[in-house]
Motif scaffolding. Structure first.
Motif, PDB file in Angstrom:
ATOM      1  N   GLU A  78       3.177 -11.995  17.651  1.00  0.00           N
ATOM      2  CA  GLU A  78       3.717 -12.937  16.695  1.00  0.00           C
ATOM      3  C   GLU A  78       3.204 -12.628  15.293  1.00  0.00           C
ATOM      4  N   ALA A  79       4.019 -12.979  14.310  1.00  0.00           N
ATOM      5  CA  ALA A  79       3.657 -12.736  12.920  1.00  0.00           C
ATOM      6  C   ALA A  79       3.512 -14.063  12.187  1.00  0.00           C
ATOM      7  N   ASP A  80       2.717 -14.058  11.131  1.00  0.00           N
ATOM      8  CA  ASP A  80       2.583 -15.247  10.297  1.00  0.00           C
ATOM      9  C   ASP A  80       3.839 -15.483   9.475  1.00  0.00           C
ATOM     10  N   ILE A  81       4.483 -14.412   9.075  1.00  0.00           N
ATOM     11  CA  ILE A  81       5.698 -14.512   8.262  1.00  0.00           C
ATOM     12  C   ILE A  81       6.700 -13.510   8.801  1.00  0.00           C
ATOM     13  N   GLN A  82       7.924 -13.954   8.997  1.00  0.00           N
ATOM     14  CA  GLN A  82       9.018 -13.083   9.419  1.00  0.00           C
ATOM     15  C   GLN A  82      10.060 -13.098   8.314  1.00  0.00           C
ATOM     16  N   ALA A  83      10.292 -11.954   7.704  1.00  0.00           N
ATOM     17  CA  ALA A  83      11.263 -11.841   6.620  1.00  0.00           C
ATOM     18  C   ALA A  83      12.228 -10.733   6.991  1.00  0.00           C
ATOM     19  N   GLY A  84      13.430 -11.101   7.469  1.00  0.00           N
ATOM     20  CA  GLY A  84      14.363 -10.104   7.947  1.00  0.00           C
ATOM     21  C   GLY A  84      13.741  -9.375   9.128  1.00  0.00           C
ATOM     22  N   ASN A  85      13.696  -8.058   9.073  1.00  0.00           N
ATOM     23  CA  ASN A  85      13.056  -7.267  10.129  1.00  0.00           C
ATOM     24  C   ASN A  85      11.579  -7.016   9.876  1.00  0.00           C
ATOM     25  N   MET A  86      11.058  -7.610   8.803  1.00  0.00           N
ATOM     26  CA  MET A  86       9.662  -7.353   8.440  1.00  0.00           C
ATOM     27  C   MET A  86       8.763  -8.455   8.975  1.00  0.00           C
ATOM     28  N   LYS A  87       7.678  -8.028   9.648  1.00  0.00           N
ATOM     29  CA  LYS A  87       6.676  -8.959  10.158  1.00  0.00           C
ATOM     30  C   LYS A  87       5.410  -8.804   9.322  1.00  0.00           C
ATOM     31  N   LEU A  88       4.848  -9.940   8.911  1.00  0.00           N
ATOM     32  CA  LEU A  88       3.612  -9.950   8.127  1.00  0.00           C
ATOM     33  C   LEU A  88       2.560 -10.769   8.845  1.00  0.00           C
ATOM     34  N   THR A  89       1.383 -10.169   9.064  1.00  0.00           N
ATOM     35  CA  THR A  89       0.262 -10.858   9.703  1.00  0.00           C
ATOM     36  C   THR A  89      -0.889 -10.949   8.713  1.00  0.00           C
ATOM     37  N   LYS A  90      -1.343 -12.178   8.468  1.00  0.00           N
ATOM     38  CA  LYS A  90      -2.407 -12.401   7.477  1.00  0.00           C
ATOM     39  C   LYS A  90      -3.709 -11.747   7.940  1.00  0.00           C
ATOM     40  N   LEU A  91      -4.330 -10.950   7.058  1.00  0.00           N
ATOM     41  CA  LEU A  91      -5.621 -10.320   7.335  1.00  0.00           C
ATOM     42  C   LEU A  91      -6.771 -11.077   6.679  1.00  0.00           C
ATOM     43  N   TYR A  92      -6.705 -11.301   5.373  1.00  0.00           N
ATOM     44  CA  TYR A  92      -7.786 -12.018   4.688  1.00  0.00           C
ATOM     45  C   TYR A  92      -7.355 -12.320   3.258  1.00  0.00           C
ATOM     46  N   SER A 113       0.849  -1.185   0.000  1.00  0.00           N
ATOM     47  CA  SER A 113       0.000   0.000   0.000  1.00  0.00           C
ATOM     48  C   SER A 113       0.887   1.238   0.000  1.00  0.00           C
ATOM     49  N   PRO A 114       0.376   2.363  -0.514  1.00  0.00           N
ATOM     50  CA  PRO A 114       1.210   3.572  -0.583  1.00  0.00           C
ATOM     51  C   PRO A 114       1.805   3.986   0.759  1.00  0.00           C
ATOM     52  N   ASP A 115       1.110   3.702   1.854  1.00  0.00           N
ATOM     53  CA  ASP A 115       1.658   4.074   3.163  1.00  0.00           C
ATOM     54  C   ASP A 115       2.506   2.975   3.779  1.00  0.00           C
ATOM     55  N   GLY A 116       2.666   1.831   3.066  1.00  0.00           N
ATOM     56  CA  GLY A 116       3.527   0.749   3.522  1.00  0.00           C
ATOM     57  C   GLY A 116       2.967  -0.085   4.645  1.00  0.00           C
ATOM     58  N   THR A 117       1.685   0.046   4.982  1.00  0.00           N
ATOM     59  CA  THR A 117       1.126  -0.687   6.121  1.00  0.00           C
ATOM     60  C   THR A 117       0.504  -2.014   5.722  1.00  0.00           C
ATOM     61  N   GLN A 118       0.321  -2.253   4.424  1.00  0.00           N
ATOM     62  CA  GLN A 118      -0.271  -3.505   3.967  1.00  0.00           C
ATOM     63  C   GLN A 118       0.505  -4.051   2.774  1.00  0.00           C
ATOM     64  N   LEU A 119       0.506  -5.364   2.675  1.00  0.00           N
ATOM     65  CA  LEU A 119       1.117  -6.066   1.553  1.00  0.00           C
ATOM     66  C   LEU A 119       0.048  -6.927   0.896  1.00  0.00           C
ATOM     67  N   VAL A 120      -0.085  -6.818  -0.401  1.00  0.00           N
ATOM     68  CA  VAL A 120      -0.998  -7.678  -1.162  1.00  0.00           C
ATOM     69  C   VAL A 120      -0.140  -8.518  -2.093  1.00  0.00           C
ATOM     70  N   VAL A 121      -0.314  -9.828  -2.021  1.00  0.00           N
ATOM     71  CA  VAL A 121       0.535 -10.719  -2.782  1.00  0.00           C
ATOM     72  C   VAL A 121      -0.315 -11.828  -3.393  1.00  0.00           C
ATOM     73  N   ALA A 122       0.039 -12.243  -4.623  1.00  0.00           N
ATOM     74  CA  ALA A 122      -0.667 -13.335  -5.275  1.00  0.00           C
ATOM     75  C   ALA A 122      -0.523 -14.591  -4.428  1.00  0.00           C
TER      76      ALA A 122
END
Length: 632
Positions: free
Chosen positions: A263-277, A238-247
């Protein structure tokens, strides 16, 4: 549509270019090829020209190219999308199994399948995923390279190769549907490709990976995304960097929250990703359609195109507030046009004026109507030149037409169609044909129309007996019929030929149908006193049976409506021709009369006389007829 870049409006409608067509190809002759066409490999998959579009924070537009004929990256001029500049100049140098744009002995760039841009100004960087065979399912030919472009327009030096995502690293890559993307802060990058997970636990296909710049190894390397068995190459933040949309799967995207506590669903380096939907796209296709390109706008709408559907779809992400504020540009560049006051008065001057032409003191004044339109009726001789003037106490504004010569020709088509003409400080207006014209000018828009004043139609009988004159032998209007009685002298065929002609703003001839292919319509003795259908602007000459005195009765009515229609367009023209025997009617013996009919001015026939003027038609036992005009 051909290969190139296409522009769409916010409703996803294609926008036409300056030429009135769609798309921008930079004037490049794009072609589709197979990579074996370059004699550097084998296979049957096509490689394509323009592939992906990215826009930097400072508004620079870049397009990647996945062939071995053109620059791997082009920059487009935002003010003219058909102006393309090669970021990597030069031609490809071909080896036995690869091709690169070179600078001396150094490899600079090769065909690009996925790329991204981050930063702006001097800090702008390009990240590309390339394949030096153009298109090959071989990890050894894939390279991920970062270039520091900055404010430059072209790159002539090698970039920095991302080793873990280049060459023969462990997993096979699919170059056709692959993408790279920067983290929002530009400190790391993602790699994605479309590959099917062949079996549970298989590791020979990496679907996506993450790399932090400055490190040696990947932070993340997965052969599926949280259990999904298929993957596409689409990815966007997202333009503000708060969301990631991936195929994530067939016609499916996954939305992740970036950062946050816990806790995060995915940890990539210092980036934490939590699945929304999950985010499904309804492309209505039965084929396998992973999402191979994804983008997101400032309002939270997600756009995607698929592997096979060749369609663009969008889904709006859920949000708590239905109204979304988006930032405006920091500054706008526009030109304030001249404020034009409405025209206050108008008059017409020109060569038509007598005794003094172009006399501003004796100009034809135009009257103002209720809707702020000036209008005047003026009679022009042939080849009239004129202008409009606006009078003030101290000066006169002259209005003409925009033309390269000293005359602006108002053609008959412009007059017929009422074409709008801009009034400017320009050339004289010119009208060729003499006539009465109505000139109208909108005081606000300063647009003029010229139309011919409708002329009341007159009908004439024209033929060999009067030299085919269009001004003699007028059919006079009487009640619902046009009528004329004419002496036709001369037994030769030319003297007996005739047509009906209408004269108004134009001259229109009416003839008869040549049903017998004789080149004329023969008015036989049997047709005298009966209706003949005339053809408007068409038909053959009509031939009278003999010389004599004739009455011509023409009726004009609305055309008969075809079945199922309320009315028909146009008019119907009917002609009744009666031969008059001006002598000897009273001397006819009753036993010699076979029949008597009465014909009124509308062409109606009756056994008894109509009220008003009638033509009495007497048919004799020998077949001859006698006529006389009677009034009841």
């Amino acid at each position: 549509m051909g290969l190139g870049v296409y522009e769409l409006d916010p409703q996803l409608n294609f926008v036409k270019n300056a030429a009135g067509t769609y798309g921008y190809d930079g004037g490049i002759g794009w072609t589709k090829k197979n990579y074996q066409d370059y004699n550097i490999g084998s296979g049957n998959s096509q490689i394509f020209g323009p592939k992906r579009v990215k826009i930097s924070k400072d508004g620079r537009i870049f397009v990647s190219v996945a062939d071995l004929d053109h620059s791997p990256i082009y920059e487009l001029n935002p003010d003219n999308l058909n102006e393309w500049t090669a970021v990597f100049p030069g031609e490809y140098a071909f080896g036995s199994d690869n091709a690169w744009i070179m600078n001396g002995e150094e490899k600079i760039a090769t065909a690009v399948h996925g790329f991204d841009v981050t930063g702006e100004g001097e800090n702008l960087r390009l990240l590309v995923h390339s394949n030096d065979m153009g298109y090959a399912f071989s990890a050894a030919h894939n390279y991920t390279i970062e270039y520091a472009l900055g404010t430059a327009k072209q790159i002539t030096e090698p970039g920095t190769v991302i080793e873990p995502l280049s060459g023969g690293y462990a997993e096979t890559q699919n170059p056709q549907y692959s993408e790279v993307a920067y983290d929002p802060d530009g400190k790391g990058m993602w790699y994605l490709q479309y590959r099917e997970l062949q079996a549970e636990g298989a590791t020979n296909h990496t679907n996506w990976a993450h790399f932090t710049f400055g490190q040696e190894d990947l932070d993340l390397k997965e052969n599926a995304t949280n259990g999904y068995t298929r993957q596409g190459a689409g990815i966007t933040f997202s333009p503000d960097g708060t969301q990631l949309v991936v195929a994530a799967n067939n016609r499916m995207a996954a939305v992740y929250k970036v950062g946050g506590e816990g806790e995060a669903d995915i940890q990539a380096g210092n980036m934490k990703l939590t699945k929304l939907y999950d985010l499904p796209f309804a492309f209505r296709t039965s084929r396998t359609d992973p999402l191979n390109a994804i983008a997101m706008d400032l309002a939270g709408n997600v756009y995607s195109c698929t592997n096979n559907a060749e369609k663009i779809g969008y889904v709006s992400l859920p949000r708590e507030e239905p109204v979304c504020e988006v930032p405006a540009r920091a500054e706008f560049a526009f030109t304030l046009g001249e404020v034009v006051e409405p025209i206050s008065n108008l008059s017409i001057v020109g060569s038509f004026q007598t005794p003094e032409t172009w006399n501003t003191n004796d100009a034809v004044e135009m009257a103002m109507t209720d809707n702020n339109v000036f209008e005047a009726e003026v009679e022009f001789p042939a080849s009239t030149e004129f202008k409009l003037i606006e009078k003030f106490d101290t000066h006169i504004n002259w209005y003409g037409g925009a033309a390269e010569s000293n005359q602006f020709w108002i053609s008959p088509e412009m007059i017929e169609n009422g074409t709008e003409i801009d009034l400017v400080d320009g050339s004289n207006f010119l009208i060729d044909e003499a006539g009465t014209y109505i000139i109208s000018v909108d005081a606000n828009t300063r647009k003029m129309t010229v139309t011919a004043k409708p002329v009341e139609a007159k009908y004439f009988v024209a033929g060999g007996f009067n030299g085919w004159s269009t001004s003699e032998n007028e059919l006079e209007a009487q009640e619902d019929v046009y009528t004329a009685t004419i002496d036709v002298v001369g037994e030769d065929e030319e003297s007996r030929l005739f047509k009906i002609v209408r004269v108004d703003n134009a001259t229109t001839w009416f003839g008869g149908a040549d049903d017998n292919n004789q080149g004329k319509f023969i008015v036989t003795e049997e047709l005298l006193g009966k209706e003949i259908t005339l053809l408007e602007g068409a038909g053959e000459n009509l031939l009278l049976p003999a010389a004599g005195n004739y009455t011509f009765n023409l009726t004009v009515a609305d055309a008969a409506a075809p079945a199922g229609m309320a009315r028909a367009e146009g008019q119907a023209f009917k002609l009744v021709v009666v031969k008059n025997d001006v002598t000897g009617v009273e001397s006819i013996n009753a036993e010699d009369i076979a029949a008597v009919k009465y014909v009124n001015m509308a062409g109606q026939v009756s056994d008894a006389p109509f009220q008003g003027v009638n033509v009495k038609v007497i048919t004799l036992t020998n077949g001859k007829t006698r006529t006389v005009k009677v009034v009841k």
